[in-house]
Every structure is written in structure tokens, then in C-alpha cells.
Write a protein that holds these residues in place. Sequence first.
Motif, PDB file in Angstrom:
ATOM      1  N   GLY A 514      72.831  53.414  33.138  1.00 66.76           N
ATOM      2  CA  GLY A 514      71.765  54.402  33.034  1.00 66.76           C
ATOM      3  C   GLY A 514      72.302  55.766  32.645  1.00 66.76           C
ATOM      4  O   GLY A 514      71.722  56.466  31.802  1.00 66.76           O
ATOM      5  N   ALA A 515      73.428  56.151  33.241  1.00 69.75           N
ATOM      6  CA  ALA A 515      74.043  57.443  32.896  1.00 69.75           C
ATOM      7  C   ALA A 515      74.521  57.437  31.455  1.00 69.75           C
ATOM      8  O   ALA A 515      74.367  58.430  30.724  1.00 69.75           O
ATOM      9  CB  ALA A 515      75.198  57.735  33.851  1.00 69.75           C
ATOM     10  N   GLY A 516      75.097  56.311  31.019  1.00 71.59           N
ATOM     11  CA  GLY A 516      75.594  56.231  29.650  1.00 71.59           C
ATOM     12  C   GLY A 516      74.489  56.355  28.613  1.00 71.59           C
ATOM     13  O   GLY A 516      74.667  56.992  27.561  1.00 71.59           O
ATOM     14  N   PHE A 517      73.336  55.766  28.893  1.00 64.82           N
ATOM     15  CA  PHE A 517      72.200  55.836  27.961  1.00 64.82           C
ATOM     16  C   PHE A 517      71.291  57.031  28.241  1.00 64.82           C
ATOM     17  O   PHE A 517      70.275  57.206  27.570  1.00 64.82           O
ATOM     18  CB  PHE A 517      71.372  54.549  28.040  1.00 64.82           C
ATOM     19  N   ASP A 518      71.657  57.836  29.250  1.00 66.88           N
ATOM     20  CA  ASP A 518      70.827  58.966  29.672  1.00 66.88           C
ATOM     21  C   ASP A 518      69.408  58.498  29.982  1.00 66.88           C
ATOM     22  O   ASP A 518      68.415  59.108  29.592  1.00 66.88           O
ATOM     23  CB  ASP A 518      70.795  60.053  28.592  1.00 66.88           C
ATOM     24  N   MET A 519      69.325  57.401  30.716  1.00 77.26           N
ATOM     25  CA  MET A 519      68.042  56.785  31.039  1.00 77.26           C
ATOM     26  C   MET A 519      68.170  56.119  32.411  1.00 77.26           C
ATOM     27  O   MET A 519      68.732  55.036  32.520  1.00 77.26           O
ATOM     28  CB  MET A 519      67.651  55.744  29.980  1.00 77.26           C
ATOM     29  N   PRO A 520      67.705  56.771  33.450  1.00 79.57           N
ATOM     30  CA  PRO A 520      67.863  56.199  34.793  1.00 79.57           C
ATOM     31  C   PRO A 520      67.275  54.786  34.896  1.00 79.57           C
ATOM     32  O   PRO A 520      66.207  54.508  34.340  1.00 79.57           O
ATOM     33  CB  PRO A 520      67.087  57.170  35.691  1.00 79.57           C
ATOM     34  N   ILE A 521      67.980  53.925  35.587  1.00 78.32           N
ATOM     35  CA  ILE A 521      67.504  52.565  35.852  1.00 78.32           C
ATOM     36  C   ILE A 521      67.303  52.426  37.356  1.00 78.32           C
ATOM     37  O   ILE A 521      68.258  52.560  38.133  1.00 78.32           O
ATOM     38  CB  ILE A 521      68.509  51.503  35.356  1.00 78.32           C
ATOM     39  N   ARG A 522      66.084  52.213  37.741  1.00 73.77           N
ATOM     40  CA  ARG A 522      65.761  52.039  39.153  1.00 73.77           C
ATOM     41  C   ARG A 522      66.290  50.688  39.624  1.00 73.77           C
ATOM     42  O   ARG A 522      66.149  49.685  38.934  1.00 73.77           O
ATOM     43  CB  ARG A 522      64.247  52.113  39.323  1.00 73.77           C
ATOM     44  N   VAL A 523      66.882  50.627  40.810  1.00 72.86           N
ATOM     45  CA  VAL A 523      67.391  49.371  41.366  1.00 72.86           C
ATOM     46  C   VAL A 523      66.632  49.058  42.651  1.00 72.86           C
ATOM     47  O   VAL A 523      66.491  49.916  43.531  1.00 72.86           O
ATOM     48  CB  VAL A 523      68.900  49.447  41.656  1.00 72.86           C
ATOM     49  N   ARG A 524      66.130  47.829  42.739  1.00 72.32           N
ATOM     50  CA  ARG A 524      65.455  47.351  43.944  1.00 72.32           C
ATOM     51  C   ARG A 524      66.139  46.063  44.393  1.00 72.32           C
ATOM     52  O   ARG A 524      66.403  45.185  43.568  1.00 72.32           O
ATOM     53  CB  ARG A 524      63.985  47.039  43.670  1.00 72.32           C
ATOM     54  N   THR A 525      66.408  45.942  45.667  1.00 70.36           N
ATOM     55  CA  THR A 525      66.981  44.703  46.185  1.00 70.36           C
ATOM     56  C   THR A 525      65.953  44.022  47.079  1.00 70.36           C
ATOM     57  O   THR A 525      65.266  44.676  47.875  1.00 70.36           O
ATOM     58  CB  THR A 525      68.275  44.951  46.968  1.00 70.36           C
ATOM     59  N   VAL A 526      65.849  42.703  46.911  1.00 70.69           N
ATOM     60  CA  VAL A 526      64.878  41.917  47.673  1.00 70.69           C
ATOM     61  C   VAL A 526      65.606  40.757  48.333  1.00 70.69           C
ATOM     62  O   VAL A 526      66.298  39.979  47.667  1.00 70.69           O
ATOM     63  CB  VAL A 526      63.753  41.375  46.758  1.00 70.69           C
ATOM     64  N   GLY A 527      65.459  40.634  49.621  1.00 68.89           N
ATOM     65  CA  GLY A 527      66.100  39.541  50.354  1.00 68.89           C
ATOM     66  C   GLY A 527      66.460  39.967  51.758  1.00 68.89           C
ATOM     67  O   GLY A 527      66.198  41.107  52.179  1.00 68.89           O
ATOM     68  N   ARG A 528      67.073  39.081  52.477  1.00 73.75           N
ATOM     69  CA  ARG A 528      67.405  39.351  53.873  1.00 73.75           C
ATOM     70  C   ARG A 528      68.378  40.524  53.972  1.00 73.75           C
ATOM     71  O   ARG A 528      69.445  40.516  53.388  1.00 73.75           O
ATOM     72  CB  ARG A 528      67.994  38.095  54.511  1.00 73.75           C
ATOM     73  N   GLY A 529      67.953  41.564  54.702  1.00 73.82           N
ATOM     74  CA  GLY A 529      68.790  42.738  54.875  1.00 73.82           C
ATOM     75  C   GLY A 529      68.768  43.689  53.697  1.00 73.82           C
ATOM     76  O   GLY A 529      69.529  44.662  53.677  1.00 73.82           O
ATOM     77  N   CYS A 530      67.911  43.449  52.725  1.00 77.00           N
ATOM     78  CA  CYS A 530      67.849  44.288  51.521  1.00 77.00           C
ATOM     79  C   CYS A 530      66.811  45.395  51.679  1.00 77.00           C
ATOM     80  O   CYS A 530      66.204  45.562  52.739  1.00 77.00           O
ATOM     81  CB  CYS A 530      67.513  43.429  50.310  1.00 77.00           C
ATOM     82  N   ASP A 531      66.605  46.150  50.595  1.00 75.63           N
ATOM     83  CA  ASP A 531      65.603  47.215  50.620  1.00 75.63           C
ATOM     84  C   ASP A 531      64.230  46.651  50.998  1.00 75.63           C
ATOM     85  O   ASP A 531      63.461  47.280  51.734  1.00 75.63           O
ATOM     86  CB  ASP A 531      65.496  47.888  49.249  1.00 75.63           C
ATOM     87  N   PHE A 532      63.938  45.472  50.468  1.00 72.28           N
ATOM     88  CA  PHE A 532      62.660  44.811  50.720  1.00 72.28           C
ATOM     89  C   PHE A 532      62.940  43.389  51.195  1.00 72.28           C
ATOM     90  O   PHE A 532      63.717  42.662  50.566  1.00 72.28           O
ATOM     91  CB  PHE A 532      61.797  44.792  49.455  1.00 72.28           C
TER      92      PHE A 532
END
Length: 593
Positions: A514-532
Motif C-alpha cells: 500500500g505504501a509503495g503504490f501510495d494507496m492504503p490497503i485495509r486489512v481485516r482478519t476473520v477467525g478465532r482470536g482475530c479482529d472478527f
Amino acid sequence: MNTHNVVETEVLVVGAGPAGAAAAALLSTYGIANIMINKHGGVSNSPRAHITNQRCVEVFRDLGLESEVQRQATPQRLMGEHVYATSLAGPELGRLRTWYTHPHFQAEHDLASPTSVCDLPQHLLEPILVNAAAARGSSVRCHTELLGLVQDQDGVSARVRDRINGTEYEIRSKYLIGADGGNSLVAQEIGLPLVGKMGAGGSINVVFEADLTHLVEHRPGDMYWFVQPGVGHGGNGVGVLRMVRPWNKWIGVWGYDVDGPAPDLSEAEGIRIAHQLIGDDSIAVRVESMSTWAVNDVYAEDTMRGRVFCVGDAVHRHSPMNGLGSNTSIQDSYNLCWKLAMVLRGQAGPSLLETYRDERQPVAEQIVRRAKRSEGLMPPIFMALDLPPAPDPETMSRALAALQAPTLEARAKRQAFDAALQGTIMCFNTHGVETNQSYTSSAIVPDGSPEVPAPRDEEVYYYATTRPGRHLPHAWVTRDQKRVSTFDLCGKGQFTLITGVGGVAWAEAAEAVGAGFDMPIRVRTVGRGCDFEDSYGDYRRLSEVDDDGALLVRPDHIVAWRAATLPADPEGALTDVLAAILGRRVPASLAVE
């Protein structure tokens, strides 16, 4: 001629209907300067389009407008009792449970999205979108008419006229969106090739107020269809009462011969039409307006030329069957606007814009063909009655009464009539057409997996898959014990990377890329113990990737690419994928030495 100085903007949107207003709202939400012109003095004063399907409501959800849409719309539970009768007060001939209110289809509907189909008439929808656009920064210019346009390698020059004072001036933009409807000047100016026929049949809309609560509250639906003589082409057809607001504002739809004399649009004729459809002339009717419209069957074989794009009715015009019109129009803009935003910010190359054509032109063709096929489901009803052309009321009444006779001949007619009536469910329930977007373009990177055919008819049933080019499946996950849709993990004008347990390597790769392309990439984690938490286990089943795999989801919730497992070099894999999608060279900071 009086002239002003040239007005400049990044994007000029021509037209303030559903497609244009959605485009302006999206562009302003993404931080892109835009001007939207409307040759009229305000929004639509007619209910016109009304069915608002799940994918369309998802656009409003992404824009933060879903609650306002729900507040003003008639909900699904009041839409589905579709009655066939001789009139609203007359004998019923049968019923359908439409708009996915049958328990079987209701389950399919609820599994496909966090949103619900609703009935939001156009005169209520447009202010929501126009107000959002203006509040977020769009310059909205009413009484402003496009006269012509010229484009060059750097932008588009549009000549417009202020219809109040007659002043003509130029709006210079980097890109132009033609959302100017079924008689699009923009499509004409850029020479888009159109296929099909305009004006295949004529109808009159009678917008009126009448309290019909006692006739409908026990069988709530958004439309009631009546088999009556003198309604459609050749004297056969279906008269329609369409609910605008439950249960005191309506549209009566009445057919007329486009090759005959001009139809009578007097108030007296409007009241007569309303009373014939209602079947009770003692009910007070106040006619608000009358207008005519034609059944069209046209789509464009191309949707863009250079820096000019057409959306909505400018590139697909068809009958109201299946309620696909404004829904598809708004989704055209949803597909296009994030791409324009990224190109204008320098995050993507111009080739990304070519994918609008590749992805949405097939959709335009599909919905026009679907609506035409649905139109063809009506004649079998009249064929089953064995009616002569243009029957008089007495002949029609005898044919309908004969269905009840205890004879073999009548039984055969009943079976044919009932089958034809049930067959018209496809005039309403084409859930797969609405939800199964399947794109092929350079903005989609195949993962090399073999294509698995859908197990059921993709025009009827939603098919949940994360195959690149498909819409991200909806699943409920949880955070802090509260349910969250996977839909809400994505969108808002950004790319999103969804991964699972052990997704640290993907998060690091996304930050670097994302930094290299100057375009933020949102990251979401799904699963046991994850963000969701995948509390129901639905996401694991629907994701079609392992815990250490990932889905790259575009701002329009389309899966751009997926990795079944963690590759040896996730940063390199993600870099190559984004370079392909965005039409850019690999930035020096990400290049492998």
C-alpha cells in the motif's frame, strides 16, 4: 451570446437521476471534485422507478444512506402479495408471493446480503442522493442543459446553457459521465452503438390518491395486476395498480396503441382509468398527474469513448419487468466512480477505466434481454383463455367464468391458465440476475482455479463464491459480541485484504505494498482470536481459502484476487496483483533487485 469564464472540475456528471446523483454522491464521498448538471429545476416529480434491490441498497449502505432509505421506503414484508384479479374489488384469479417473500426465496434473499429489497419511489430516492452529493461537496446546477461536448487527450469541454437566463458557457472536466437517460445526448455525441428497438408499446401512468386500505391491507403488495379488456396491445393486457405509499397513493398503468391517436390525458380519463382498475367507482379519487411512457428494448454495445462514460438508461433501456432499471443504473456508477477516483489521484493508470466497459456492458445486455423474456411470460395467460383479438368485456367475462366449469375442457384451460400465471413469477424473482455479478477484465486477476459451474440457474438463484470477479459473499461475523456483515469490512472507496488466523504476514505485505503504490490497503482478519470472530462458521465455509489464505476485495465489494494459502512471497504476490489491476508499473520501492 453572453459567455462566462470556463468553469473547471475533475468530473462533470450530466443528469441528476438515480445514476447521475449516485455518481455525484460517490465521487464526493471519495473526495473527487465534481459538478452535476440537471436541465430540470429539481428532482423527479414522479414515482417512476421504485423496486430497490439488495445490491442497490448495498450501495446506499456503503454510502452511509441505508437508514434514510429504510425510513422512507416500503419494506419487503408489505411488497409480496401479488394478486391477479378482474379488478381490485373484483374476483381474484390467483396470487404469487413476489420479491422473495415466499419462505423458500426469503431464505435465499436473507443469505445473500445484510440488506433487503424495498420499494422506494424515484421521487423519494433522488432527494436522498442529491442531498448527499451536495452535502459532501458536489456542485449541483439545476436548470442547466448540455448542448454539446468535445474531448481531447487532456479532458472534455462541455457547452451548457443556463435555462433561466439563457447564458451559455463551458465546463471543462478531466472526465464526463453521461447519466442523461433514455434520450441521452451524451451517448449520441460520442456515437455509442445501440442495439434494439424503442417505443415497442405505450402505457399511461395515472398517479392518484385514494384510500384503498380496506381492499389491500389484508393482502399487502406493491402491485396488483388485472386481466381486463382494453388495457394492453390489441385489447389484451394487464392493467396495473402500483402502490406508491401504503395504502393511499397509487399509480394506475393503462395501455394505449402507439400507432393510434394521442391518448386522452384529461383528469376525467384518469379518474375513469383508476375506477376501472379499482372496480368501484364510489371510491374518491384525486388525480395528481398523468404521463405516457414507452416500452423499450435497447442496449449499447459500448459504454464509453475516451474520457466520456455513459451510465444508466443512456446504455440500457427496457421494460419495468423485474425492476432492474434504476438498480442497474446505480450499480453502473458504483463500478465506475472508485476507478475514476483512483485514476484522478494518480493511484491507477488510465487502463483501469477501460474495465468499466468490460464489466458493465455485458450487464446492460443481460438485463435488457431478461426484461424482454419476462415480457414474453404474459401472453400465455390470454392464450389459455382462448380469447379472440381485442375481446369485448362480455367475452372476457365469459372466458374467465368458464374456468370454473366442471368439464374436461375447462379443466385443461384451468391447468393452462394456472401454469401461465405461476410462470410469471420470473417477472419478479430473478435474484440471480440481481446478485450474481461476474466480471472479467484486467481489474480481475484469476487465481488459476478451475471454474465450478453454479449448481442452479444463475438467473434465479444467488450463487455465493469468492472466485475472482464475483461479489464478496455476505456472512455474519462478530466483534465484541455484536454481529457484523462481511460487507461492512470492505468498501468506502478502499481495497481490503481479508485473511485469517496467522495473517500477520499478509498484514505486513499489505502495509508495504500500500505504501509503495501510495494507496492504503485495509486489512481485516476473520477467525478465532482475530479482529472478527467467525462465530457461526459461515465465513470459513464461504471464503474458499485456508486460514492463511486471503481475499483481495475491491471498493465495490468485488473479489479482485484470492490466494488459497500463504505464498512464499506474499508481498511480491500482492505487488504483482495490484500492478495488474491498477495498470501501473511496480514501484521502485517494491521492485525485486
